[in-house]
Motif scaffolding. Structure first.
Motif, short mmCIF file in Angstrom:
data_model
loop_
_atom_site.label_atom_id
_atom_site.label_comp_id
_atom_site.label_asym_id
_atom_site.label_seq_id
_atom_site.Cartn_x
_atom_site.Cartn_y
_atom_site.Cartn_z
N GLN A 104 11.98 -13.47 -21.88
CA GLN A 104 11.93 -14.86 -21.39
C GLN A 104 10.72 -15.59 -21.96
OE1 GLN A 104 12.02 -14.03 -17.14
NE2 GLN A 104 14.19 -14.61 -17.01
N ALA A 105 9.58 -14.89 -22.01
CA ALA A 105 8.38 -15.52 -22.56
C ALA A 105 8.54 -15.74 -24.07
CB ALA A 105 7.17 -14.62 -22.28
N TRP A 106 9.11 -14.74 -24.74
CA TRP A 106 9.30 -14.81 -26.20
C TRP A 106 10.19 -15.99 -26.57
CZ3 TRP A 106 12.83 -14.75 -30.13
CH2 TRP A 106 12.40 -14.28 -31.39
N ALA A 107 11.26 -16.20 -25.82
CA ALA A 107 12.23 -17.26 -26.13
C ALA A 107 11.66 -18.66 -25.98
CB ALA A 107 13.46 -17.12 -25.22
N THR A 108 10.56 -18.82 -25.24
CA THR A 108 9.98 -20.16 -25.08
C THR A 108 9.37 -20.69 -26.38
OG1 THR A 108 7.81 -19.27 -24.39
CG2 THR A 108 9.45 -19.71 -22.65
N ALA A 109 8.94 -19.79 -27.26
CA ALA A 109 8.33 -20.23 -28.52
C ALA A 109 9.32 -20.97 -29.42
CB ALA A 109 7.70 -19.05 -29.24
N PRO A 110 10.47 -20.38 -29.74
CA PRO A 110 11.44 -21.11 -30.56
C PRO A 110 12.27 -22.09 -29.76
CG PRO A 110 12.26 -18.91 -30.14
CD PRO A 110 10.86 -18.95 -29.58
N GLY A 111 12.11 -22.08 -28.42
CA GLY A 111 12.86 -23.01 -27.59
C GLY A 111 14.32 -22.64 -27.42
N ILE A 112 14.58 -21.36 -27.20
CA ILE A 112 15.95 -20.91 -27.00
C ILE A 112 16.04 -20.18 -25.66
CG2 ILE A 112 16.39 -20.68 -29.48
CD1 ILE A 112 15.89 -17.69 -29.22
N THR A 113 17.23 -19.78 -25.28
CA THR A 113 17.41 -19.00 -24.06
C THR A 113 17.41 -17.52 -24.43
OG1 THR A 113 19.82 -18.94 -24.21
CG2 THR A 113 18.84 -20.84 -23.09
N THR A 114 17.26 -16.67 -23.45
CA THR A 114 17.28 -15.24 -23.74
C THR A 114 18.64 -14.82 -24.29
OG1 THR A 114 17.81 -14.84 -21.42
CG2 THR A 114 15.50 -14.65 -22.05
N ALA A 115 19.69 -15.51 -23.83
CA ALA A 115 21.04 -15.18 -24.33
C ALA A 115 21.17 -15.54 -25.81
CB ALA A 115 22.09 -15.93 -23.52
N GLY A 116 20.35 -16.47 -26.27
CA GLY A 116 20.43 -16.90 -27.67
C GLY A 116 19.58 -16.08 -28.62
N ILE A 117 18.82 -15.13 -28.08
CA ILE A 117 17.93 -14.33 -28.93
C ILE A 117 18.67 -13.54 -30.02
CG2 ILE A 117 16.36 -12.34 -28.95
CD1 ILE A 117 15.16 -13.36 -26.35
N PRO A 118 19.74 -12.80 -29.68
CA PRO A 118 20.42 -12.02 -30.73
C PRO A 118 20.91 -12.89 -31.90
CG PRO A 118 21.11 -11.26 -28.58
CD PRO A 118 20.32 -12.53 -28.35
N GLY A 119 21.57 -14.00 -31.56
CA GLY A 119 22.07 -14.87 -32.62
C GLY A 119 20.95 -15.48 -33.45
N TYR A 120 19.85 -15.80 -32.79
CA TYR A 120 18.69 -16.38 -33.48
C TYR A 120 18.11 -15.37 -34.47
CZ TYR A 120 13.91 -18.26 -34.04
OH TYR A 120 12.72 -18.74 -34.55
N LEU A 121 17.96 -14.13 -34.03
CA LEU A 121 17.41 -13.10 -34.90
C LEU A 121 18.33 -12.79 -36.07
CD1 LEU A 121 15.97 -10.57 -32.27
CD2 LEU A 121 14.69 -12.17 -33.71
N ASP A 122 19.62 -12.88 -35.85
CA ASP A 122 20.58 -12.60 -36.92
C ASP A 122 20.49 -13.61 -38.06
OD1 ASP A 122 21.60 -10.34 -35.74
OD2 ASP A 122 23.28 -11.37 -34.76
N ARG A 123 19.94 -14.77 -37.79
CA ARG A 123 19.84 -15.81 -38.82
C ARG A 123 18.51 -15.78 -39.56
NH1 ARG A 123 22.08 -18.44 -34.42
NH2 ARG A 123 20.13 -19.53 -33.92
N LEU A 124 17.62 -14.88 -39.18
CA LEU A 124 16.31 -14.80 -39.82
C LEU A 124 16.33 -13.83 -41.00
CD1 LEU A 124 14.02 -14.69 -36.65
CD2 LEU A 124 14.89 -16.68 -37.91
N THR A 125 15.41 -14.05 -41.94
CA THR A 125 15.36 -13.25 -43.17
C THR A 125 13.96 -12.67 -43.37
OG1 THR A 125 16.94 -14.82 -44.13
CG2 THR A 125 15.86 -13.28 -45.65
N PRO A 126 13.84 -11.37 -43.62
CA PRO A 126 12.52 -10.78 -43.84
C PRO A 126 11.97 -11.06 -45.23
CG PRO A 126 14.22 -9.11 -44.07
CD PRO A 126 14.92 -10.36 -43.61
#
Length: 462
Positions: free
Chosen positions: A106-128
């Motif tokens: 919950q704390a982590w999701a506040t930085a990008p401004g997403i919900t906890t439910a949106g975390i998996p999809g958000y991470l899937d769009r990131l590139t190392p």
């Protein structure tokens, strides 16, 4: 007479005092404190236990730059490697979706401004990727159940996840969320403390902050940090399994762009592996007519080198969402990339067969540090690209443009880092590898040459 003379002298002295005071107002403005974060040094308050080896930093020498602001799809901005994964996205996702870590999620999701439910999809769009420059970001520690923001300078070589607009989003080794650095890059005071000693090769003139690419990128063209002669074409949202390589040393001819619209010219340059530059603080609108290029048509340039475009007309701020910060980049197609199931699509950067060749500036920046230079290996925030939707589905949000320029002397270009071939968001359509810029070409020398830095910024080192 004598009294009159003294009175006049006093008045002149008072007037001189006010003149000097007013003229020095800008210089007296306090510097912004920024914490240095060296590669390989554990965070004091991480979201993720770094002993779990979530990510691996590398030894990368910071590259010289021609401007402190770099657009997210600037050629040569990021690096890559063919070695085992530098960021374990699956492990980070598993950690943040574990019911036992719900409070941290919950704390982590506040930085990008997403919900906890949106975390998996958000991470899937990131590139190392690996940073190729000492980069300013808004970092976040985990303290007392909250994500506590602080400005930090990440050393080149640190592994990060970047979003579709090229903005650093996660520091891989600790999982701490990152956002863009939005303050004046020319008025910072870098603090080297808590084990983060000043690293060898640190140069205030090579510090950068990243501004979002105008539109989402489908691919990133990275420079192999182990072999600068090799480029890595990585589809956005993938971790290396679908990488293709290309020769960064191959010369590219400047196409005939006179008479074309700026947006089209940007795409054509991107397709050739070249970056687009222009005069002024803002990116010209896509419908502005190109009148000339510098260097001229037919000139041979190295991968990622800049081509300055002169334009006329166009609708201010129109057509392309033509706002830009003090750096520039051509817009990319607003499509959301999907990892290819087999071989990735063809790329203008790749030769007929995959190759594997051998091997900014204004005021001042002060740095302060209790420790002297260290022999540790060498290892920036605009408005967020856009809030990721609270779902695992890739966002179909419209393109985001770069934010307004920070205070201080403007830096009008996101010139590519020389010294090693330049990187850029992927090839094909316009922004796939849309290079950014607004500064004149670094030089006619191939991208592998070491460019001159744009001069010292006003950074304080502690």
């Amino acid at each position: 007479m004598q009294g009159t003379g003294k009175s006049a002298i006093r008045k002149i002295a008072v007037l001189l005092f006010f003149v000097l005071t007013l003229s020095g107002c800008d210089r007296s403005a306090p510097l912004l404190m920024v914490k240095a974060v060296a590669a390989g040094v554990p965070s004091l308050a991480p979201f993720f236990d770094e002993s779990g080896r979530l990510g691996h930093d590398a030894v990368v020498r910071s590259q010289a730059v021609h401007a402190s602001l770099q657009q997210g799809d600037t050629p040569g901005l990021y690096g890559g490697t063919k070695k085992p994964t530098i960021c374990d996205v699956k492990q980070l996702k598993a950690f943040l979706t574990d019911p036992g870590n719900r409070r941290k999620a919950q704390a982590w999701a506040t930085a990008p401004g997403i919900t906890t439910a949106g975390i998996p999809g958000y991470l899937d769009r990131l590139t190392p990727v690996l940073l190729r420059h000492d980069t300013l970001v808004l970092n976040h520690d985990y303290k007392k159940g909250k994500a506590v923001p602080y400005n930090s300078l990440l050393q080149a070589g640190i592994a990060v996840l970047v979003d579709e607009q090229g903005l650093p989003a996660v520091k891989c080794s600790c999982g701490n969320p990152l956002r863009p650095f939005t303050d004046d890059t020319n008025r910072i005071s870098v603090k080297f403390e808590d084990g983060n000693k000043k690293w060898r090769g640190y140069r205030p003139s090579s510090v950068v902050a990243v501004r979002p690419a105008p539109r989402s990128m489908e691919r990133l063209a990275l420079v192999d940090v182990d072999d600068p002669g090799r480029g890595i074409d990585r589809p956005a949202g993938t971790t290396g399994a679908h990488d293709r390589t290309f020769d960064t040393r191959k010369q590219r001819a400047v196409p005939d762009l006179a008479g074309t619209l700026f947006g089209e010219a940007s795409r054509r340059l991107a397709d050739e592996g070249l970056a687009v530059g222009y005069d002024g603080k803002e990116r010209p609108p896509d419908d502005a007519r190109v009148t000339a290029s510098d260097p001229p048509t037919g000139t041979e340039l190295g991968f990622g080198e800049y081509v300055m475009l002169s334009v006329a007309g166009g609708t201010p701020g129109g057509a392309s969402g033509g706002t830009s910060d003090r750096s520039t980049t051509p817009p990319a197609p607003p499509s959301v990339p999907e990892p290819p199931s087999t071989a990735p699509p063809s790329s203008p950067y790749w030769p007929s067969s995959p190759s594997s060749p051998s091997s900014l500036s204004s005021p001042s920046v002060s740095s302060s540090s209790g420790a002297g230079p260290s022999s540790s290996p060498p290892t920036s925030s605009a408005p967020p690209s856009s809030k990721a939707p609270p779902s695992s589905e890739p966002p179909g949000s419209p393109p985001t443009t770069a934010g307004s320029s920070p205070a201080g002397d403007p830096v009008t270009s996101s010139a590519p880092p020389p010294g090693a071939p330049v990187t850029t968001s992927a090839p094909p359509p316009e922004t796939v590898s849309a290079p950014a810029t607004s500064e004149p070409p670094a030089s006619r020398a191939p991208a592998t040459g070491e460019p001159a830095s744009s001069g010292p910024a006003s950074i304080a080192i502690t």
